[in-house]
Design a protein around this motif. Structure first.
Motif, PDB file in Angstrom:
ATOM      1  N   ARG A 141       0.801  -1.215   0.000  1.00 32.44           N
ATOM      2  CA  ARG A 141       0.000   0.000   0.000  1.00 32.44           C
ATOM      3  C   ARG A 141       0.842   1.277   0.000  1.00 32.44           C
ATOM      4  O   ARG A 141       0.296   2.382  -0.008  1.00 32.44           O
ATOM      5  CB  ARG A 141      -0.960  -0.031   1.193  1.00 32.44           C
ATOM      6  N   ASN A 142       2.153   1.124   0.018  1.00 36.38           N
ATOM      7  CA  ASN A 142       3.056   2.283  -0.024  1.00 36.38           C
ATOM      8  C   ASN A 142       3.785   2.402  -1.358  1.00 36.38           C
ATOM      9  O   ASN A 142       4.362   3.457  -1.656  1.00 36.38           O
ATOM     10  CB  ASN A 142       4.106   2.176   1.085  1.00 36.38           C
ATOM     11  N   ILE A 143       3.798   1.340  -2.134  1.00 37.40           N
ATOM     12  CA  ILE A 143       4.652   1.281  -3.323  1.00 37.40           C
ATOM     13  C   ILE A 143       4.326   2.382  -4.314  1.00 37.40           C
ATOM     14  O   ILE A 143       5.223   3.042  -4.857  1.00 37.40           O
ATOM     15  CB  ILE A 143       4.545  -0.110  -3.986  1.00 37.40           C
ATOM     16  N   GLU A 144       3.047   2.603  -4.600  1.00 36.05           N
ATOM     17  CA  GLU A 144       2.685   3.581  -5.633  1.00 36.05           C
ATOM     18  C   GLU A 144       3.215   4.970  -5.303  1.00 36.05           C
ATOM     19  O   GLU A 144       3.813   5.636  -6.160  1.00 36.05           O
ATOM     20  CB  GLU A 144       1.172   3.626  -5.805  1.00 36.05           C
ATOM     21  N   VAL A 156      17.929   1.928   2.469  1.00 34.61           N
ATOM     22  CA  VAL A 156      17.377   0.707   3.062  1.00 34.61           C
ATOM     23  C   VAL A 156      16.310   1.060   4.082  1.00 34.61           C
ATOM     24  O   VAL A 156      16.534   1.880   4.980  1.00 34.61           O
ATOM     25  CB  VAL A 156      18.482  -0.125   3.738  1.00 34.61           C
ATOM     26  N   LEU A 157      15.144   0.445   3.936  1.00 34.20           N
ATOM     27  CA  LEU A 157      14.032   0.596   4.875  1.00 34.20           C
ATOM     28  C   LEU A 157      13.701  -0.778   5.431  1.00 34.20           C
ATOM     29  O   LEU A 157      13.374  -1.699   4.674  1.00 34.20           O
ATOM     30  CB  LEU A 157      12.825   1.208   4.156  1.00 34.20           C
ATOM     31  N   GLY A 158      13.789  -0.929   6.742  1.00 35.66           N
ATOM     32  CA  GLY A 158      13.471  -2.208   7.365  1.00 35.66           C
ATOM     33  C   GLY A 158      12.460  -2.029   8.480  1.00 35.66           C
ATOM     34  O   GLY A 158      12.591  -1.117   9.299  1.00 35.66           O
ATOM     35  N   MET A 159      11.446  -2.908   8.519  1.00 34.56           N
ATOM     36  CA  MET A 159      10.427  -2.844   9.559  1.00 34.56           C
ATOM     37  C   MET A 159      10.486  -4.094  10.431  1.00 34.56           C
ATOM     38  O   MET A 159      10.562  -5.213   9.910  1.00 34.56           O
ATOM     39  CB  MET A 159       9.033  -2.715   8.945  1.00 34.56           C
ATOM     40  N   ALA A 160      10.463  -3.893  11.757  1.00 37.23           N
ATOM     41  CA  ALA A 160      10.446  -4.994  12.727  1.00 37.23           C
ATOM     42  C   ALA A 160      11.636  -5.926  12.471  1.00 37.23           C
ATOM     43  O   ALA A 160      12.788  -5.497  12.562  1.00 37.23           O
ATOM     44  CB  ALA A 160       9.106  -5.713  12.673  1.00 37.23           C
ATOM     45  N   VAL A 196       3.390   0.929  11.070  1.00 36.62           N
ATOM     46  CA  VAL A 196       3.299   2.343  10.717  1.00 36.62           C
ATOM     47  C   VAL A 196       3.040   2.559   9.229  1.00 36.62           C
ATOM     48  O   VAL A 196       2.198   3.392   8.861  1.00 36.62           O
ATOM     49  CB  VAL A 196       4.566   3.104  11.160  1.00 36.62           C
ATOM     50  N   PRO A 197       3.741   1.857   8.302  1.00 36.63           N
ATOM     51  CA  PRO A 197       3.521   2.136   6.880  1.00 36.63           C
ATOM     52  C   PRO A 197       2.081   1.923   6.432  1.00 36.63           C
ATOM     53  O   PRO A 197       1.656   2.531   5.445  1.00 36.63           O
ATOM     54  CB  PRO A 197       4.466   1.140   6.186  1.00 36.63           C
ATOM     55  N   TYR A 198       1.341   1.078   7.132  1.00 37.86           N
ATOM     56  CA  TYR A 198      -0.064   0.838   6.793  1.00 37.86           C
ATOM     57  C   TYR A 198      -0.995   1.781   7.546  1.00 37.86           C
ATOM     58  O   TYR A 198      -1.881   2.410   6.963  1.00 37.86           O
ATOM     59  CB  TYR A 198      -0.429  -0.609   7.101  1.00 37.86           C
ATOM     60  N   GLU A 199      -0.755   1.915   8.845  1.00 37.15           N
ATOM     61  CA  GLU A 199      -1.681   2.677   9.681  1.00 37.15           C
ATOM     62  C   GLU A 199      -1.587   4.181   9.427  1.00 37.15           C
ATOM     63  O   GLU A 199      -2.583   4.896   9.534  1.00 37.15           O
ATOM     64  CB  GLU A 199      -1.429   2.369  11.149  1.00 37.15           C
ATOM     65  N   LYS A 200      -0.415   4.664   9.085  1.00 34.93           N
ATOM     66  CA  LYS A 200      -0.198   6.089   8.812  1.00 34.93           C
ATOM     67  C   LYS A 200       0.398   6.253   7.419  1.00 34.93           C
ATOM     68  O   LYS A 200       1.360   7.000   7.218  1.00 34.93           O
ATOM     69  CB  LYS A 200       0.736   6.693   9.864  1.00 34.93           C
ATOM     70  N   ALA A 201      -0.191   5.597   6.435  1.00 36.04           N
ATOM     71  CA  ALA A 201       0.422   5.476   5.113  1.00 36.04           C
ATOM     72  C   ALA A 201       0.783   6.812   4.484  1.00 36.04           C
ATOM     73  O   ALA A 201       1.925   7.009   4.041  1.00 36.04           O
ATOM     74  CB  ALA A 201      -0.500   4.686   4.187  1.00 36.04           C
ATOM     75  N   GLU A 202      -0.146   7.733   4.401  1.00 35.29           N
ATOM     76  CA  GLU A 202       0.124   9.001   3.709  1.00 35.29           C
ATOM     77  C   GLU A 202       1.221   9.793   4.405  1.00 35.29           C
ATOM     78  O   GLU A 202       2.160  10.279   3.754  1.00 35.29           O
ATOM     79  CB  GLU A 202      -1.155   9.838   3.624  1.00 35.29           C
TER      80      GLU A 202
END
Length: 281
Positions: free
Chosen positions: A48-51, A101-105, A258-264
């Motif tokens: 949901r962040n790629i675009e 580089v972006l890494g989550m958890a 965070v990338p999903y819950e606060k996407a914009e």
């Protein structure tokens, strides 16, 4: 080009492992590494962040070995080193010299190891709810911990809903599509047999990873949700105190994802950070 799972899907031989990834966009490279747990994979965490990110960067979203469509080796120890080495092999296979580089958890722990072991290949670093910090205090987890997901009567939609409710501050964001997407990935037979995380309560993050934080020389953005019950935002404060060139952003009313819950807001934060003036050496 349609920004769908299928249209962006790619494979590459990265060292010993065949790695599945998604690629779209042009410009500076941004590698995104997902978290671990039942049904985790790259597109599920960052699809949901790629675009939005692909308008500014060449975005590469990987399935770490053991997840998604990547090879699933039996790894019980040294997993973060294996992941970091595999990502470097992926860079070489794709002809990439330096990447953001972006890494989550769990992916954040891998990003820490990558930046510490291979400083010449990491340009800027983003750690989101990253494993590998230290904390004295934290929010109490809600009932239904992830390690019971495969126990008892086995996986179920209700168990997945309970698990996802721990990742998000706002449970209304757990739509039917999100629930089914994650559940179906979690019951894939190969994933269930070889999932490196999620089936047992064993923690795979080396307890001394935090000792390497002060080795990171990349400009670093640390991102956290204040209501993160898996990794308290105190971990982010600790990382801020250890990483030399770091800044911290904490979102209120936000959990781990965070990338999903606060996407914009997250997308804007990433774009602004990666587009900032480079630090002079």
């Amino acid at each position: 080009m349609m920004l769908t799972y299928e249209a962006t899907s790619r494979f590459v031989q990265a060292g010993e492992y065949r790695v599945h990834y998604h690629e779209v966009g042009e410009g500076p490279v941004l590698l995104c590494m997902h978290g671990g747990a039942p049904g985790a994979y790259g597109w599920g965490n960052f699809g949901r962040n790629i675009e939005a990110l692909a308008r500014h960067f060449r975005v590469i979203v990987v399935d770490l070995p053991g997840y998604g469509k990547s090879d699933k080796p039996d790894v019980s120890t040294g997993r973060n080193k294996m992941y970091a080495d595999t990502m470097v092999a992926l860079f070489e296979a794709l002809g990439l010299e330096r990447v953001n580089v972006l890494g989550m958890a769990t992916g954040g722990a891998v990003a820490i190891r990558l930046a510490a072991d291979y400083p010449d290949v990491v340009d800027r670093l983003i750690l989101v709810s990253a494993a590998g910090g230290q904390t004295m205090f934290g929010l109490r987890r809600r009932d239904s911990a992830s390690h019971v997901y495969y126990g008892g009567d086995g996986p179920s939609l209700q168990k997945m809903h309970d698990y996802l409710s721990q990742l998000l501050y706002d449970p209304s964001l757990i739509t039917d599509d999100v629930l089914w997407e994650r559940y179906e990935a979690s019951v894939d037979p190969e994933f269930m047999e070889r999932a490196p995380e999620g089936r047992t309560p064993v923690r795979h993050t080396p307890p001394d990873l935090w000792k390497r934080l002060d080795e990171i020389q990349a400009q670093t953005l640390i991102v956290w949700g204040r209501e993160n019950r898996a990794q308290s935002f105190e971990n982010g404060v600790f990382m801020l105190s250890r990483i030399p060139h770091a800044q911290l952003h904490v979102f209120g009313e936000c959990g781990l994802w965070v990338p999903y819950e606060k996407a914009e807001e997250f997308n804007s934060l990433v774009v602004n950070f990666l587009s900032g003036t480079k630090r002079r050496s």
